[in-house]
Design an enzyme around this catalytic site. Sequence first.
Site, short mmCIF file in Angstrom:
data_model
loop_
_atom_site.label_atom_id
_atom_site.label_comp_id
_atom_site.label_asym_id
_atom_site.label_seq_id
_atom_site.Cartn_x
_atom_site.Cartn_y
_atom_site.Cartn_z
CD GLU A 1 -2.94 -1.09 2.32
OE1 GLU A 1 -4.04 -0.51 2.18
OE2 GLU A 1 -2.57 -1.64 3.38
CD GLU B 1 -3.68 -6.98 3.52
OE1 GLU B 1 -2.95 -5.99 3.69
OE2 GLU B 1 -3.49 -7.81 2.60
#
Length: 319
Positions: A173, A193
């Site tokens: 990210e 995730e």
Amino acid sequence: MLRGERQEMPDLSASCLIPSLNPKTVRAWRAFDPLGGERSICRGRNQAMPQPEKPALNVPTPDETRLVTLDIDGPVATIVLNRPEKRNALSLSVIERLRACFAELPASVRVAIVAGAGPHFSAGLDLSELSDADTADGLQHSFAWYEVFSKIQFGRVPVIGVLQGAVVGGGLELASCLHVRIAEESAYFALPEGQRGIFVGGGGSVRLPRLIGVARMMDMMLTGRVYSATEGSSYGFAQYLVEAGASMTKAMELAGKIASNAPLTNFAVLQALPMIAEANPQTGLLMESLMATVAQSDQEAKRRIRAFLDHKTAKVKPT
């Protein structure tokens, strides 16, 4: 109520509806309060907050300043994530130091490089911060990341990412908000995730689909798929692929080219281009024409155009 009597209006601020945060999150989040001081997270009230057990992050301790290092060499700033023993995991303290490093850049800096110390760029979120976090903590945690990453992406200087080893989860990210990404052969890209029972919270669901597509991001999160550096450079994770140990040399080469551009052109690329790309075609074309007019009216642009017409600068050739 009698005329002239002052009516006390209730505080309807949405932020006041958020439950109290645990002290650990309050200390970290206070660093992102532009008004500073001991104000409440709820901006509608000036209630006093308990004194933290350690200095707030906007007055960093020596250990915290070492989490991210800043070195300036002429027009180039090199910012290094410095938690190699944790694979450069991104804690709120790291995020705050990253913000501080960019805020401290002098006007002479025209390009920045972000790298990770050791064999990895970043293995992502420091999961220890989620162990006792409640819903409100999680929201504030994500917004802290959003603020810093947005300031990097839409800041004053172009930013080059040097990627090696793990570029995973929050590390990916972070990489996605950088403007130019260089991957060494050791780099690998993943979004674990799904396996951790969480969801991206650092802006990945907004930025990554624009780089690699929604379907590829869904596949990564659902199946745990890991992309190699070679694959990543083909699919948009990085624009450059280099041999092991060559990424910083390449970054400095590109930084020199970027720093030599007209400042207003670099500004337009960082600020106007993303907005134009997201606009409908007619709006985008109007914005482009306005930005082009502003850029070519700048004295630096006139000087460079005159130098080209006078054959004082080289023509574009393949390399």
